[in-house]
Scaffold this active site. Structure first.
Site, PDB file in Angstrom:
ATOM      1  N   CYS A 169      14.041   4.566  -5.882  1.00  0.00           N
ATOM      2  CA  CYS A 169      12.596   4.433  -5.672  1.00  0.00           C
ATOM      3  C   CYS A 169      12.275   5.048  -4.316  1.00  0.00           C
ATOM      4  O   CYS A 169      12.935   6.007  -3.913  1.00  0.00           O
ATOM      5  CB  CYS A 169      12.165   2.971  -5.753  1.00  0.00           C
ATOM      6  SG  CYS A 169      12.898   1.915  -4.482  1.00  0.00           S
ATOM      7  N   CYS A 176       0.837  -1.209   0.000  1.00  0.00           N
ATOM      8  CA  CYS A 176       0.000   0.000   0.000  1.00  0.00           C
ATOM      9  C   CYS A 176       0.867   1.252   0.000  1.00  0.00           C
ATOM     10  O   CYS A 176       0.483   2.284  -0.546  1.00  0.00           O
ATOM     11  CB  CYS A 176      -0.928  -0.004   1.211  1.00  0.00           C
ATOM     12  SG  CYS A 176      -2.237  -1.247   1.117  1.00  0.00           S
TER      13      CYS A 176
END
Length: 423
Positions: free
Chosen positions: A381, A210
């Site tokens: 990232c 998530c």
């Protein structure tokens, strides 16, 4: 990871006996508090007394745990246990409604306990501030009638499934990601288990967490409250449970659909708990210290949902990257800084001078034509997991000079630009 569907006869999904015996007589205060339950013929005083006598353990006080804990307390479940080892973060408040601004930095357990007590001081709250793992799961579960699994990673899901199977207990499972939610009841004694639906975990990194993929905050309420509905039905023996059925909710389309699942007649019963990080591919077997060693499942509130190991991957620190970016600006260095996150993440916060090339295009090969082979590449990232995966894909495609930012943009904000937001 697609669920396994079988055309076997339906398992028993109705007519299950009440899971919990009748508790003590209700007090005058309890009769008034739960009166809207008591006037329901399907519940009545007997159903409420079973709830009063019930012991329910909730895995995680996060997105699904928040509404589940509040509704369990409001329903009058006598003993509510919570397993979590995380603290409240600002990004939690978009969906974890059991916590508030005043709880930032506090233990999620303490915050959840206070909210439950404020709602219903008649229930008993038991806190287990620990990381659930193969060494403690059976002992923790022993004191409860029912488990609600709201964990956010596959290692914990398989651990919960196997532990309750060994104890012959049912559990309610829920899962959310982006705009989609899933919910079911698993009880190996009477029907299918999580392993019948998902016999094998997905490849590491193939399913985002998530924290990486995002989650529609209100979806937590829809799935979390459904989990409590199923728990109350099991406890009281009311209605038809979701045993043998998987409900899938699409919040964008406002639609529910149902998939039948059945027990695999060829599956071997669970005999023991294993190393679930190894089973899910998060840790190589040779690093686990042998088959006899028990390792913990990934913690709650982390990006461990399908994470990869990043050791031994060519990397540089945030401060080293800052030095190289300064050198590039003055013409003393040449490289491309590639952000492999998704556009929504890139729009929230980015490193100056980076270029967005999402991981999916790198892994599929469709983005390779946009990446030069004659210039060094530095990937990043959010935390370093996806950039390590992108690095491996590029190396497999023949890229020779590639490295990634250790710790991702989280490390960059912490060490270089602390005024930038985190997510």
């Amino acid at each position: 990871m697609a669920p396994v569907l079988r055309t076997l006869p339906d398992p028993a999904t109705s007519g299950l006996p009440p899971l919990v015996e009748l508790g003590e007589e209700l007090t005058r205060e309890e009769v008034e508090r739960y009166s809207r339950h008591l006037i329901l013929p399907e519940m009545g005083i007997e159903g409420q007394r079973r709830l009063k006598n019930a012991r329910v353990l909730v895995i995680g006080a996060g997105g699904l745990g928040s509404p589940a804990l509040l509704y369990l307390a409001a329903a009058g479940v006598g003993t509510i246990g919570i397993v979590d080892d995380d603290t409240v973060d600002l990004s939690n408040l978009q969906r974890q409604v059991i916590h508030s601004v005043a709880d930032l930095g506090r233990s999620k357990l303490a915050s959840a306990r206070d909210s439950i007590t404020a709602l219903n001081p008649l229930v008993r709250v038991v806190l287990h501030e620990t990381r659930l793992d193969s060494a403690n799961a059976l002992e923790l579960f022993e004191d409860y009638d029912l488990v609600l699994d709201g964990a956010d990673n596959f290692a914990t899901r398989y651990l919960v499934n196997d532990a309750v199977a060994l104890q012959g207990k049912p559990y309610v499972w829920g899962s959310i990601l982006r705009f989609d939610g899933q919910i079911s009841v698993f009880w190996e004694k009477h029907g299918p288990s999580y392993r019948d639906l998902y016999p094998e975990p997905p490849a590491p990194g193939s399913v985002p967490s998530c924290a990486e993929g995002g989650v529609f905050g209100m979806l937590c309420a829809a799935i979390g409250s459904m989990m409590v509905i199923e728990a109350v039905k099991l406890i009281t023996g009311t209605g038809r449970s979701l045993l043998g059925r998987l409900l899938i909710f699409d919040a964008l389309a406002a639609s529910w659909r149902e998939i039948r699942i059945s027990k695999d007649p060829l599956a071997q019963p669970v005999a023991e708990l294993v190393d679930y990080e190894v089973f899910c591919g998060l840790v190589p077997a040779e690093e686990a210290g042998g088959a006899g060693r028990t390792r913990g499942a990934a913690p709650f509130g982390t990006a461990a949902f399908g994470a990869n190991r990043t050791e031994d991957v060519p990397a540089l620190s945030a401060s080293q990257l800052a030095e190289r970016l300064a050198a590039r600006s003055s013409g003393r260095d040449s490289f491309e800084l590639i952000d492999v996150r998704e556009p929504g993440e890139y729009n929230i916060v980015r490193i100056p001078g980076s270029r967005l090339v999402p991981l999916g295009g790198i892994r599929s090969g469709t983005a390779l034509e946009t990446l030069p082979r004659d210039v060094p590449l530095v990937l990043h990232c959010k935390s370093g997991v996806r950039s390590a995966q992108a690095l491996a894909s590029l190396q497999a495609a023949g890229y020779a000079d590639v490295m990634h930012l250790d710790g991702g943009i989280l490390a960059w904000v912490r060490d270089v630009e602390p005024d930038k937001p985190l997510y």
